[in-house]
Design a protein around this motif. Structure first.
Motif, PDB file in Angstrom:
ATOM      1  N   UNK A 105      17.274 -39.409 -26.118  1.00  0.00           N
ATOM      2  CA  UNK A 105      18.097 -39.633 -24.314  1.00  0.00           C
ATOM      3  C   UNK A 105      17.331 -40.741 -23.904  1.00  0.00           C
ATOM      4  N   UNK A 106      17.473 -41.788 -24.339  1.00  0.00           N
ATOM      5  CA  UNK A 106      16.918 -43.178 -23.791  1.00  0.00           C
ATOM      6  C   UNK A 106      16.781 -43.225 -22.353  1.00  0.00           C
ATOM      7  N   UNK A 107      18.193 -43.006 -21.804  1.00  0.00           N
ATOM      8  CA  UNK A 107      18.071 -43.444 -20.355  1.00  0.00           C
ATOM      9  C   UNK A 107      18.166 -42.236 -19.570  1.00  0.00           C
ATOM     10  N   UNK A 108      17.521 -41.140 -20.174  1.00  0.00           N
ATOM     11  CA  UNK A 108      17.572 -39.747 -19.564  1.00  0.00           C
ATOM     12  C   UNK A 108      18.879 -39.425 -18.648  1.00  0.00           C
ATOM     13  N   UNK A 109      19.811 -39.447 -19.478  1.00  0.00           N
ATOM     14  CA  UNK A 109      21.289 -39.169 -18.688  1.00  0.00           C
ATOM     15  C   UNK A 109      21.608 -37.499 -18.993  1.00  0.00           C
ATOM     16  N   UNK A 110      22.572 -36.964 -18.168  1.00  0.00           N
ATOM     17  CA  UNK A 110      22.849 -35.640 -18.432  1.00  0.00           C
ATOM     18  C   UNK A 110      23.916 -35.338 -19.109  1.00  0.00           C
ATOM     19  N   UNK A 111      24.639 -36.522 -19.269  1.00  0.00           N
ATOM     20  CA  UNK A 111      25.740 -36.547 -20.232  1.00  0.00           C
ATOM     21  C   UNK A 111      26.030 -37.505 -21.203  1.00  0.00           C
ATOM     22  N   UNK A 112      25.934 -38.961 -20.920  1.00  0.00           N
ATOM     23  CA  UNK A 112      25.905 -39.965 -21.665  1.00  0.00           C
ATOM     24  C   UNK A 112      24.606 -40.388 -22.610  1.00  0.00           C
ATOM     25  N   UNK A 113      24.193 -39.579 -23.402  1.00  0.00           N
ATOM     26  CA  UNK A 113      22.929 -39.862 -23.972  1.00  0.00           C
ATOM     27  C   UNK A 113      22.902 -40.782 -24.962  1.00  0.00           C
ATOM     28  N   UNK A 114      21.671 -41.651 -25.114  1.00  0.00           N
ATOM     29  CA  UNK A 114      22.034 -42.691 -26.086  1.00  0.00           C
ATOM     30  C   UNK A 114      20.522 -42.158 -26.968  1.00  0.00           C
ATOM     31  N   UNK A 115      20.739 -42.333 -28.406  1.00  0.00           N
ATOM     32  CA  UNK A 115      19.970 -41.857 -29.427  1.00  0.00           C
ATOM     33  C   UNK A 115      19.358 -43.096 -30.048  1.00  0.00           C
ATOM     34  N   UNK A 159      16.048 -49.888 -31.728  1.00  0.00           N
ATOM     35  CA  UNK A 159      17.203 -50.349 -32.654  1.00  0.00           C
ATOM     36  C   UNK A 159      18.658 -49.881 -32.439  1.00  0.00           C
ATOM     37  N   UNK A 160      19.045 -49.209 -31.654  1.00  0.00           N
ATOM     38  CA  UNK A 160      20.241 -48.775 -31.145  1.00  0.00           C
ATOM     39  C   UNK A 160      20.683 -49.000 -29.660  1.00  0.00           C
ATOM     40  N   UNK A 161      19.558 -49.615 -28.892  1.00  0.00           N
ATOM     41  CA  UNK A 161      20.045 -50.000 -27.724  1.00  0.00           C
ATOM     42  C   UNK A 161      18.983 -50.967 -26.905  1.00  0.00           C
ATOM     43  N   UNK A 219      20.043 -34.255 -13.931  1.00  0.00           N
ATOM     44  CA  UNK A 219      19.221 -33.172 -14.886  1.00  0.00           C
ATOM     45  C   UNK A 219      19.211 -33.756 -16.351  1.00  0.00           C
ATOM     46  N   UNK A 220      18.356 -33.886 -16.938  1.00  0.00           N
ATOM     47  CA  UNK A 220      18.312 -34.386 -18.343  1.00  0.00           C
ATOM     48  C   UNK A 220      17.244 -33.379 -19.276  1.00  0.00           C
ATOM     49  N   UNK A 221      17.615 -33.440 -20.593  1.00  0.00           N
ATOM     50  CA  UNK A 221      16.470 -33.055 -21.568  1.00  0.00           C
ATOM     51  C   UNK A 221      16.386 -34.034 -22.530  1.00  0.00           C
ATOM     52  N   UNK A 222      15.034 -34.373 -22.913  1.00  0.00           N
ATOM     53  CA  UNK A 222      14.789 -35.277 -23.882  1.00  0.00           C
ATOM     54  C   UNK A 222      13.722 -34.912 -24.959  1.00  0.00           C
ATOM     55  N   UNK A 223      13.714 -35.385 -26.329  1.00  0.00           N
ATOM     56  CA  UNK A 223      12.987 -35.066 -27.095  1.00  0.00           C
ATOM     57  C   UNK A 223      12.673 -36.421 -27.689  1.00  0.00           C
ATOM     58  N   UNK A 224      11.314 -36.625 -28.109  1.00  0.00           N
ATOM     59  CA  UNK A 224      10.705 -37.797 -28.537  1.00  0.00           C
ATOM     60  C   UNK A 224       9.751 -37.285 -29.812  1.00  0.00           C
TER      61      UNK A 224
END
Length: 396
Positions: A47-57, A90-92, A382-387
């Motif tokens: 979730x690169x931009x820490x979005x609640x719905x439009x997540x970028x991996x 790589x993707x953003x 709000x957001x969830x993010x895993x690295x």
């Protein structure tokens, strides 16, 4: 937005954890020792931009070369450093960045009663999309939010370290200048001047009572509403104690009064409790637990007059084998946006777990996982993010 006290040390470049290559060797340059290092990190961010719905991996590759020049003469030390951080997604590609950090410091013992420490930093850095002024709206800009942040700080200490009483006088100045030049973004550029003193009174061989007074003047370069600028002054007064090597612990506890007073009559000032705690516990020679907690009044990031923040952090470092250790850290903070009709409250949680392997004296390998979350009474932020990360740090 608290860049005013940059905590990044040039020599501590390992991404994700809080370990660094041990006993690095230097290059003798005739008076100075040169300590070069380079770190390479590969991270999967879901979730690169820490979005609640439009997540970028995306996978991210980060390269961090750095060097430190050190000159020790007698009890004095002079140090210069430079660190470059280059990250590619790589993707953003919109989230790619290149940061530069320059530092200089001098620690001078003029005599047994007089000491002077001076430091300067120049941070050519950035805020990730979805943080600071783009929380919940990371896709509103098409690149990371870059800034320049020069700062200088000085501490003059009077009194022998073995004396019953001694005092520190502190002074600092910092500038935050964002590169985006529209009015909305110009309104966050600021200057900050700090003055303070701490008096130490020894009550036991390893314990001091402390008395702190600090004053800060925050001045913004531009106001969207000239009749309601965000300029303010901050005053703090605390009493407490600090101790060293007592029952396997070192730490401090301070409590007192905090005031933030705005120049504009229409903005809400703050008066309340100020406190901070820090404890390091070493139950075993190969295991260390650190805990810190503090309250603060942070500058606004576009909503409210200021942000009242309570922060709690803990970490555990344990050496399992001669070359293998683990690091576990966690932080939790609450942000209450105050004034200007705001009722926003955020809760931020970060948990990290890292396995560290010292392959050689000069090669440190690390694998880790970080969970990052924000909950709020504003659902859109709000957001969830895993690295998931693997990194290597190489020194001489």
């Amino acid at each position: 937005m608290q860049k005013l006290y940059l905590a990044t040390a040039v020599s501590s470049i390992l991404i994700g954890g809080n370990v660094s290559a041990q006993d690095a060797a230097g290059i003798d340059l005739g008076g100075f020792q040169l300590f070069p290092t380079v770190a390479l990190d590969l991270t999967l961010d879901d979730n690169v931009i820490r979005s609640s719905d439009d997540e970028i991996r995306s996978y991210k590759r980060t390269v961090v070369p750095a060097f430190t020049l050190v000159n020790n003469y007698g009890p004095n030390q002079i140090q210069f450093g430079y660190q470059l951080t280059r990250a590619d997604y790589y993707s953003s590609s919109a989230d790619d960045f290149t940061d530069h950090l320059l530092s200089a410091s001098a620690a001078l013992e003029l005599n047994s009663r007089n000491r002077l420490n001076v430091s300067a930093l120049y941070d050519d850095g950035h805020d990730d999309r979805g943080t600071s002024f783009t929380i919940g709206n990371g896709d509103s800009i098409n690149s990371v939010d870059t800034y320049k942040n020069p700062s200088v700080n000085a501490v003059y200490s009077y009194g022998a370290m073995t004396a019953k009483g001694r005092v520190d006088f502190t002074a600092g100045y910092s500038i935050v200048d964002y590169d985006i030049d529209t009015d909305r973004y110009r309104s966050r550029d600021l200057d900050r001047a700090d003055l303070g003193s701490t008096f130490y009174y020894r009550v036991m061989p390893a314990t001091d009572l402390t008395f702190d007074v600090t004053y800060a003047d925050v001045s913004y370069d531009f106001a969207l509403d000239p009749t309601q600028p965000l300029d303010s002054t901050e005053t703090r007064a605390l009493v407490g104690a600090q101790w060293e090597s007592t029952a396997k612990t070192t730490g401090y506890v301070k409590v007192g009064y905090r005031n933030k007073d705005f120049a504009a009559a229409g903005r809400e000032s703050f008066n309340g409790l100020d406190w901070r705690v820090g404890v390091t516990w070493e139950p075993l020679t190969y295991s260390t637990v650190d805990f810190t907690a503090f309250t603060n009044t942070n500058e606004t990031n576009g909503e409210g007059d200021f942000i009242e923040t309570n922060t709690y952090r803990a970490s555990w470092d344990h050496q399992w084998l001669e070359r293998t250790s683990t690091t576990v850290n966690a932080s939790y903070s609450t942000d209450t946006y105050t004034g200007a009709g705001s009722d926003r409250e955020d809760k931020n949680t970060t948990i990290g777990m890292f396995l560290n392997y010292e392959m050689r004296r000069w090669v440190l390998i690390q694998a880790g996982y970080t969970f990052d979350q924000r909950s709020s009474n504003r659902e859109t932020i709000e957001f969830d993010r895993n690295l998931f990360s693997v990194s290597a740090t190489v020194s001489l």
